[in-house]
Design a protein around this motif. Structure first.
Motif, short mmCIF file in Angstrom:
data_model
loop_
_atom_site.label_atom_id
_atom_site.label_comp_id
_atom_site.label_asym_id
_atom_site.label_seq_id
_atom_site.Cartn_x
_atom_site.Cartn_y
_atom_site.Cartn_z
N ARG A 1 0.83 -1.21 0.00
CA ARG A 1 0.00 0.00 0.00
C ARG A 1 0.87 1.26 0.00
O ARG A 1 0.64 2.19 -0.79
N ALA A 2 1.85 1.31 0.88
CA ALA A 2 2.71 2.49 0.98
C ALA A 2 3.48 2.73 -0.32
O ALA A 2 3.57 3.87 -0.80
N TYR A 3 4.02 1.68 -0.91
CA TYR A 3 4.79 1.83 -2.14
C TYR A 3 3.89 2.24 -3.31
O TYR A 3 4.29 3.04 -4.16
N ALA A 4 2.68 1.70 -3.37
CA ALA A 4 1.74 2.09 -4.43
C ALA A 4 1.33 3.55 -4.26
O ALA A 4 1.26 4.29 -5.24
N GLU A 5 1.05 3.96 -3.02
CA GLU A 5 0.68 5.36 -2.77
C GLU A 5 1.81 6.31 -3.16
O GLU A 5 1.57 7.42 -3.61
N ALA A 6 3.06 5.85 -2.98
CA ALA A 6 4.22 6.68 -3.33
C ALA A 6 4.53 6.65 -4.82
O ALA A 6 5.39 7.39 -5.28
N GLY A 7 3.83 5.81 -5.58
CA GLY A 7 4.04 5.75 -7.02
C GLY A 7 5.24 4.94 -7.46
O GLY A 7 5.70 5.09 -8.59
N ILE A 8 5.77 4.08 -6.60
CA ILE A 8 6.90 3.23 -6.99
C ILE A 8 6.37 2.21 -8.01
O ILE A 8 5.45 1.45 -7.71
N PRO A 9 6.92 2.19 -9.23
CA PRO A 9 6.34 1.39 -10.31
C PRO A 9 6.24 -0.11 -10.05
O PRO A 9 5.27 -0.74 -10.47
N VAL A 10 7.23 -0.70 -9.38
CA VAL A 10 7.25 -2.14 -9.15
C VAL A 10 7.64 -2.42 -7.70
O VAL A 10 8.55 -1.79 -7.16
N TYR A 11 6.93 -3.36 -7.09
CA TYR A 11 7.28 -3.85 -5.76
C TYR A 11 7.48 -5.35 -5.89
O TYR A 11 6.58 -6.07 -6.32
N LEU A 12 8.66 -5.83 -5.55
CA LEU A 12 8.99 -7.26 -5.60
C LEU A 12 9.06 -7.79 -4.19
O LEU A 12 9.86 -7.33 -3.38
N LEU A 13 8.22 -8.78 -3.90
CA LEU A 13 8.21 -9.44 -2.59
C LEU A 13 8.72 -10.86 -2.76
O LEU A 13 8.11 -11.66 -3.47
N VAL A 14 9.84 -11.17 -2.13
CA VAL A 14 10.36 -12.53 -2.08
C VAL A 14 9.89 -13.11 -0.76
O VAL A 14 10.38 -12.72 0.30
N ASP A 15 8.92 -14.00 -0.84
CA ASP A 15 8.25 -14.53 0.34
C ASP A 15 8.83 -15.90 0.69
O ASP A 15 8.47 -16.92 0.10
N ARG A 16 9.74 -15.89 1.66
CA ARG A 16 10.39 -17.15 2.04
C ARG A 16 9.46 -18.08 2.79
O ARG A 16 9.68 -19.29 2.81
N ASP A 17 8.41 -17.54 3.43
CA ASP A 17 7.46 -18.39 4.14
C ASP A 17 6.65 -19.24 3.18
O ASP A 17 6.47 -20.44 3.41
N SER A 18 6.15 -18.63 2.11
CA SER A 18 5.30 -19.36 1.16
C SER A 18 6.09 -19.96 0.00
O SER A 18 5.54 -20.73 -0.77
N GLY A 19 7.37 -19.58 -0.15
CA GLY A 19 8.17 -20.08 -1.27
C GLY A 19 7.69 -19.50 -2.59
O GLY A 19 7.68 -20.18 -3.61
N GLU A 20 7.33 -18.20 -2.55
CA GLU A 20 6.80 -17.54 -3.74
C GLU A 20 7.41 -16.16 -3.93
O GLU A 20 7.90 -15.55 -2.99
N VAL A 21 7.33 -15.71 -5.16
CA VAL A 21 7.72 -14.36 -5.53
C VAL A 21 6.45 -13.67 -6.01
O VAL A 21 5.72 -14.21 -6.83
N THR A 22 6.19 -12.47 -5.48
CA THR A 22 5.05 -11.68 -5.93
C THR A 22 5.56 -10.38 -6.52
O THR A 22 6.37 -9.69 -5.90
N VAL A 23 5.09 -10.07 -7.72
CA VAL A 23 5.45 -8.84 -8.42
C VAL A 23 4.21 -7.96 -8.49
O VAL A 23 3.21 -8.35 -9.10
N TYR A 24 4.29 -6.81 -7.84
CA TYR A 24 3.21 -5.82 -7.87
C TYR A 24 3.61 -4.74 -8.88
O TYR A 24 4.76 -4.31 -8.89
N SER A 25 2.66 -4.29 -9.70
CA SER A 25 2.97 -3.24 -10.67
C SER A 25 1.72 -2.41 -10.97
O SER A 25 0.62 -2.75 -10.53
N GLU A 26 1.93 -1.36 -11.73
CA GLU A 26 0.88 -0.42 -12.12
C GLU A 26 0.19 0.23 -10.91
O GLU A 26 -1.01 0.07 -10.71
N PRO A 27 0.95 0.99 -10.13
CA PRO A 27 0.35 1.68 -8.98
C PRO A 27 -0.63 2.74 -9.46
O PRO A 27 -0.37 3.44 -10.43
N ASP A 28 -1.76 2.85 -8.77
CA ASP A 28 -2.75 3.87 -9.13
C ASP A 28 -2.85 4.97 -8.08
O ASP A 28 -3.77 5.77 -8.09
N GLY A 29 -1.88 5.01 -7.15
CA GLY A 29 -1.90 6.01 -6.09
C GLY A 29 -2.56 5.52 -4.82
O GLY A 29 -2.48 6.17 -3.78
#
Length: 193
Positions: free
Chosen positions: A130-158
């Motif tokens: 939420r904070a990164y999207a509000e700040a307009g950061i184009p991509v947020y990459l979450l490396v989730d070691r608990d779930s063994g997954e990578v999540t790529v967030y993009s296209e922030p709308d504010g």
């Protein structure tokens, strides 16, 4: 990050002074102010650091004009805030002349690698997207070691990220423009419990 307060009592300038004091008191102590909540990030373990190193090498090979910085960011949206991502992908000269806390304008991507602590769910999976999207950061990459997954967030709308793609470790994933880097996530299997 252990929550120290759920009520926003600090002004951004007061937080920055507190962060400087915390750094002098405890080696590796990392404080953040996200959505008005003051917290302390745990000191990263060796596997956490290796994941950041892995991504840094891939980014430099694919885009030598960029660097994965260890840089605090001013997230001055809802109630003000200061985030210390595990990595900030930006042009290599983006933070020259900046102090410990810099504006988000040059940032192409924020990286977080989950820690094995009780607050990682709220911090990395809820508050930071939420904070990164509000700040307009184009991509947020979450490396989730608990779930063994990578999540790529993009296209922030504010307010939030419009796109969210999750793949298990071992599958390829594309970091969309303006990053434009493909990742083979197979090595991440070596650095998760």
């Amino acid at each position: 990050m252990t929550a120290l307060s759920d009520r926003p009592h600090l002004l951004p300038e007061e937080f920055e002074e507190l962060a400087r004091s915390a750094a002098r008191i405890g080696e590796g102590l990392r404080v953040e102010l996200i959505n008005g909540r003051l917290g302390v990030k745990p000191v990263p373990d060796g596997d956490h650091g290796r994941i950041v190193q892995w991504l840094m090498r891939l980014c430099i090979q694919a885009r030598p004009e960029l660097w994965l910085h260890d840089q605090g960011l001013r997230i001055r949206t809802y109630r003000g805030g200061h985030a210390r991502p595990d990595g900030v992908l930006a042009p290599s000269e983006a933070f020259v002349g900046q102090g410990e806390w810099a504006p988000t304008e040059p940032v192409l991507m924020a990286l977080e690698v989950t820690s094995y602590d009780s607050d990682t769910d709220r911090r990395d999976r809820v508050d930071k997207p939420r904070a990164y999207a509000e700040a307009g950061i184009p991509v947020y990459l979450l490396v989730d070691r608990d779930s063994g997954e990578v999540t790529v967030y993009s296209e922030p709308d504010g307010v939030r990220y419009e796109q969210c793609r999750t793949v298990p470790f071992g599958r390829p994933v594309l970091l969309p423009e303006p990053v434009g880097i493909g990742l083979d996530t197979e090595p991440l299997k070596n650095w998760a419990r």
